[in-house]
Design a protein around this motif. Structure first.
Motif, short mmCIF file in Angstrom:
data_model
loop_
_atom_site.label_atom_id
_atom_site.label_comp_id
_atom_site.label_asym_id
_atom_site.label_seq_id
_atom_site.Cartn_x
_atom_site.Cartn_y
_atom_site.Cartn_z
N ARG A 92 0.86 -1.19 0.00
CA ARG A 92 0.00 0.00 0.00
C ARG A 92 0.88 1.23 0.00
O ARG A 92 1.74 1.38 0.86
CB ARG A 92 -0.90 0.01 1.22
N GLU A 93 0.65 2.08 -0.98
CA GLU A 93 1.42 3.33 -1.06
C GLU A 93 0.90 4.33 -0.05
O GLU A 93 -0.29 4.36 0.25
CB GLU A 93 1.29 3.91 -2.47
N LYS A 94 1.81 5.12 0.44
CA LYS A 94 1.46 6.17 1.38
C LYS A 94 0.60 7.25 0.69
O LYS A 94 0.87 7.62 -0.45
CB LYS A 94 2.74 6.81 1.91
N ARG A 95 -0.42 7.72 1.39
CA ARG A 95 -1.26 8.82 0.88
C ARG A 95 -0.78 10.13 1.49
O ARG A 95 -0.59 10.23 2.69
CB ARG A 95 -2.71 8.63 1.29
N VAL A 96 -0.62 11.11 0.64
CA VAL A 96 -0.30 12.46 1.10
C VAL A 96 -1.51 13.32 0.77
O VAL A 96 -1.91 13.42 -0.38
CB VAL A 96 0.97 13.01 0.40
N ARG A 97 -2.10 13.92 1.79
CA ARG A 97 -3.28 14.74 1.61
C ARG A 97 -2.90 16.21 1.56
O ARG A 97 -2.10 16.68 2.35
CB ARG A 97 -4.28 14.50 2.74
N VAL A 98 -3.54 16.94 0.65
CA VAL A 98 -3.35 18.38 0.54
C VAL A 98 -4.66 19.04 0.93
O VAL A 98 -5.72 18.68 0.43
CB VAL A 98 -2.96 18.79 -0.90
N ASN A 135 3.13 8.26 -7.69
CA ASN A 135 3.39 9.33 -8.64
C ASN A 135 2.11 9.97 -9.18
O ASN A 135 2.17 10.80 -10.08
CB ASN A 135 4.25 8.81 -9.80
N ARG A 136 0.96 9.60 -8.62
CA ARG A 136 -0.33 10.17 -9.06
C ARG A 136 -0.82 11.22 -8.07
O ARG A 136 -0.78 11.02 -6.87
CB ARG A 136 -1.39 9.08 -9.16
N VAL A 137 -1.34 12.32 -8.61
CA VAL A 137 -1.98 13.36 -7.81
C VAL A 137 -3.38 13.56 -8.39
O VAL A 137 -3.52 13.86 -9.57
CB VAL A 137 -1.20 14.69 -7.85
N ILE A 138 -4.37 13.35 -7.54
CA ILE A 138 -5.76 13.48 -7.97
C ILE A 138 -6.37 14.65 -7.20
O ILE A 138 -6.32 14.68 -5.97
CB ILE A 138 -6.54 12.18 -7.70
N LEU A 139 -6.92 15.61 -7.94
CA LEU A 139 -7.48 16.81 -7.34
C LEU A 139 -9.00 16.78 -7.37
O LEU A 139 -9.59 16.40 -8.37
CB LEU A 139 -6.99 18.06 -8.07
N SER A 140 -9.58 17.22 -6.28
CA SER A 140 -11.03 17.40 -6.21
C SER A 140 -11.42 18.56 -7.12
O SER A 140 -10.57 19.38 -7.51
CB SER A 140 -11.46 17.74 -4.79
N GLY A 141 -12.70 18.66 -7.41
CA GLY A 141 -13.18 19.79 -8.19
C GLY A 141 -12.84 21.09 -7.49
O GLY A 141 -13.01 21.23 -6.28
N CYS A 142 -12.33 22.04 -8.25
CA CYS A 142 -11.95 23.35 -7.70
C CYS A 142 -12.94 24.38 -8.18
O CYS A 142 -13.15 24.55 -9.38
CB CYS A 142 -10.53 23.71 -8.14
N ALA A 143 -13.54 25.07 -7.24
CA ALA A 143 -14.53 26.09 -7.52
C ALA A 143 -13.87 27.47 -7.49
O ALA A 143 -12.84 27.65 -6.85
CB ALA A 143 -15.66 26.01 -6.50
N ALA A 176 1.71 21.94 -3.60
CA ALA A 176 1.72 21.38 -2.25
C ALA A 176 1.90 19.86 -2.27
O ALA A 176 2.32 19.27 -1.28
CB ALA A 176 0.43 21.75 -1.52
N ALA A 177 1.58 19.24 -3.41
CA ALA A 177 1.75 17.79 -3.56
C ALA A 177 3.03 17.45 -4.32
O ALA A 177 3.19 16.34 -4.82
CB ALA A 177 0.54 17.20 -4.29
N ASP A 178 3.93 18.42 -4.42
CA ASP A 178 5.21 18.24 -5.11
C ASP A 178 5.02 17.87 -6.59
O ASP A 178 5.66 16.97 -7.11
CB ASP A 178 6.07 17.18 -4.39
N ALA A 179 4.10 18.58 -7.23
CA ALA A 179 3.84 18.40 -8.66
C ALA A 179 3.65 19.78 -9.28
O ALA A 179 3.63 20.79 -8.57
CB ALA A 179 2.60 17.54 -8.87
N GLU A 180 3.51 19.82 -10.59
CA GLU A 180 3.36 21.08 -11.32
C GLU A 180 2.28 20.93 -12.38
O GLU A 180 1.88 19.81 -12.73
CB GLU A 180 4.68 21.45 -11.99
N LEU A 181 1.86 22.05 -12.93
CA LEU A 181 0.86 22.02 -14.00
C LEU A 181 1.33 21.15 -15.17
O LEU A 181 0.52 20.49 -15.82
CB LEU A 181 0.54 23.43 -14.49
N ARG A 182 2.61 21.13 -15.44
CA ARG A 182 3.13 20.32 -16.56
C ARG A 182 2.92 18.83 -16.36
O ARG A 182 3.02 18.05 -17.31
CB ARG A 182 4.61 20.63 -16.81
N HIS A 183 2.61 18.42 -15.13
CA HIS A 183 2.37 17.01 -14.84
C HIS A 183 0.91 16.59 -15.05
O HIS A 183 0.59 15.41 -14.94
CB HIS A 183 2.77 16.68 -13.39
#
Length: 128
Positions: free
Chosen positions: A3-9, A29-37, A66-73
């Motif tokens: 089980r991979e560790k979950r990092v919450r933002v 290596n996956r970052v999943i974002l909730s809907g942003c209003a 904050a999740a150590d990723a960028e828009l390019r990802h």
């Protein structure tokens, strides 16, 4: 079982606590974002759809950072629009942020969103 560790933002919006969700979750290596209003500090919401689209994408960019990723990802975006007539304006803003990245995208017209001031909501997924 591995089980991979979950990092919450969190962006500390009242919705996160009330609904029990995170702005973003990083698993491996996956970052999943909730809907942003399109909400600014103090609950302000600009009436202009272009400003709303930019705000949603700014929130996405900050959450990715904050999740150590960028828009390019970003590999996928989903846009929920209240009015199909806003598509071209929102598409231009999306292209400003993602024109070089060209993620997969689905845009859907919906009957309504949580707050009647919102003209759209955007979610994203990234792979680093």
């Amino acid at each position: 079982m591995f089980r991979e560790k979950r990092v919450r933002v969190s962006t500390n919006t009242p919705f996160e606590e009330t609904l029990g969700y995170s702005r973003a979750i990083r698993v491996g290596n996956r970052v999943i974002l909730s809907g942003c209003a399109p909400i600014w500090t103090e609950g302000f919401c600009d009436a202009d759809v272009v400003a709303q689209a930019r705000r949603c994408l700014e929130i996405i960019g900050a959450a990715l950072g904050a999740a150590d990723a960028e828009l390019r990802h970003v590999v996928r975006t989903r846009i929920y629009l209240i009015d199909a007539a806003d598509f071209e304006a929102v598409a231009r803003v999306h292209a400003e942020f993602f024109g070089a990245v060209r993620p997969a995208n689905t845009t859907v017209v919906v009957a309504g969103l949580l707050d009647p001031r919102w003209k759209l909501e955007i979610e994203a997924e990234a792979v680093t």
